[in-house]
Design a protein around this motif. Sequence first.
Motif, short mmCIF file in Angstrom:
data_model
loop_
_atom_site.label_atom_id
_atom_site.label_comp_id
_atom_site.label_asym_id
_atom_site.label_seq_id
_atom_site.Cartn_x
_atom_site.Cartn_y
_atom_site.Cartn_z
N THR A 100 31.53 -6.21 -16.42
CA THR A 100 30.22 -6.68 -17.08
C THR A 100 30.10 -7.93 -18.11
O THR A 100 29.17 -8.27 -18.89
CB THR A 100 29.60 -5.22 -17.76
N VAL A 101 31.39 -8.48 -18.02
CA VAL A 101 31.45 -9.53 -18.89
C VAL A 101 30.71 -10.95 -18.61
O VAL A 101 30.95 -11.08 -17.38
CB VAL A 101 32.88 -9.99 -19.36
N SER A 102 30.10 -11.57 -19.28
CA SER A 102 29.39 -12.69 -18.82
C SER A 102 30.38 -14.15 -18.50
O SER A 102 31.56 -13.87 -19.17
CB SER A 102 28.46 -13.19 -20.05
N GLN A 103 29.81 -14.95 -17.74
CA GLN A 103 30.57 -16.16 -17.51
C GLN A 103 31.09 -17.08 -18.64
O GLN A 103 32.32 -17.40 -18.87
CB GLN A 103 29.79 -17.03 -16.49
N ASP A 104 30.24 -16.98 -19.75
CA ASP A 104 30.59 -17.74 -20.71
C ASP A 104 31.56 -17.08 -21.64
O ASP A 104 32.31 -17.92 -22.14
CB ASP A 104 29.13 -17.69 -21.86
N ALA A 105 31.67 -15.75 -21.64
CA ALA A 105 32.82 -15.19 -22.38
C ALA A 105 33.97 -15.29 -21.61
O ALA A 105 35.11 -15.58 -22.11
CB ALA A 105 32.39 -13.67 -22.56
N LEU A 106 33.92 -14.99 -20.09
CA LEU A 106 35.20 -15.12 -19.32
C LEU A 106 35.90 -16.54 -19.43
O LEU A 106 37.14 -16.71 -19.41
CB LEU A 106 34.82 -14.90 -17.73
N ARG A 107 35.24 -17.81 -19.63
CA ARG A 107 35.94 -18.97 -19.59
C ARG A 107 36.38 -19.17 -20.95
O ARG A 107 37.24 -19.97 -21.12
CB ARG A 107 34.48 -20.11 -19.75
N ARG A 108 36.22 -18.26 -22.07
CA ARG A 108 37.00 -18.30 -23.07
C ARG A 108 38.16 -17.27 -23.44
O ARG A 108 38.46 -17.05 -24.38
CB ARG A 108 36.24 -18.27 -24.50
N THR A 109 38.21 -16.63 -22.27
CA THR A 109 39.10 -15.37 -22.46
C THR A 109 40.32 -15.47 -21.72
O THR A 109 40.57 -16.20 -20.39
CB THR A 109 38.54 -14.07 -21.70
N ILE A 110 41.56 -15.22 -22.29
CA ILE A 110 42.98 -15.21 -21.75
C ILE A 110 43.45 -13.56 -21.81
O ILE A 110 43.27 -13.17 -22.64
CB ILE A 110 43.83 -15.91 -22.60
N PHE A 111 44.03 -13.49 -20.55
CA PHE A 111 44.52 -11.82 -20.50
C PHE A 111 46.14 -12.13 -20.49
O PHE A 111 46.94 -12.19 -19.69
CB PHE A 111 44.15 -11.22 -18.98
N PRO A 112 46.64 -11.90 -21.91
CA PRO A 112 47.93 -12.28 -21.97
C PRO A 112 49.10 -11.20 -21.22
O PRO A 112 50.15 -11.88 -20.87
CB PRO A 112 48.26 -12.31 -23.46
N LEU A 113 48.92 -10.12 -20.83
CA LEU A 113 49.62 -9.26 -20.24
C LEU A 113 49.10 -9.28 -18.64
O LEU A 113 49.39 -8.24 -17.91
CB LEU A 113 49.49 -7.82 -21.05
#
Length: 277
Positions: free
Chosen positions: A39-52
């Motif tokens: 449910t996360v927006s594209q705007d948020a995903l572009r700034r998100t890193i999943f370190p694990l």
Amino acid sequence: MPLPLATTPGPHWRMRKSLSKSTLRSLTGCSEIDLKSETVSQDALRRTIFPLGELTKDFVKKIAAENSLHHVLQKRESMGICFIGKRNLEHFLLQYLQPRPGKFVSVEDNTVLGTHKGWFLYTLGQRAKISGLREPWYVVEKDGTKGDVLVAPRVDHPALYRDLLRTNRVHWIAEEPPAALVRDKMMECHFRFRHQMALVPCVLTLNQDGTVWVTAVKAVRGLALGQFAVFYKGEECLGSGKILRLGPSAYTLQKGKNRTPVAPEASNDSSGLHPTS
């Protein structure tokens, strides 16, 4: 001693056109993050890193052990509603909701088996605690108007199984439905509606309003209104939709087949229960 590097070389997603991002399933095949990130927006995903993103839980615990992070190793995993702690869930809910006493009713013969304090305390598929009965009964339907909770006598009772549902307008992670679904109005993929459940093969049928019908290849147990159906294509999490309608249970369909055929009558209750619009 410095901690070992526990991050992936890059963000754990694949590039899509227009610089959009899409999330991938975890290495173990199912992740609680999948059921939140859809449910996360594209705007948020572009700034998100999943370190694990590319590490398993066991490997992360090994890193913690090697670096004496014992508080990490000793922390118990959350299996329920983590924010209520060790309190009884029914007692917790009744602190905020008024009891609405009702009856437990057998789905097979309408026999009243007992009483309860509120239909909202139960979820489809769970075992019902019915006073005085030793054999297990399971919740198959809830009637919020009458207050009745319909139950079935076996964990694998056909009343617990359905193969059809309809969602609200789907949130696609890539901000648009997959091209194949737009072109053909139908698409094969997989879905799940609970954390750690196996992926279920299904066919999506796209409606004009952006909602979808989901037809499972095989009936699944415990579908309930309000849950989120999360869709996958290969390793990619496509998005999700909230379940708003359910098709008939396998038990209802079996009863219909056993009845003597009669002339069909128009019914407002059954309209729209077919993936045609």
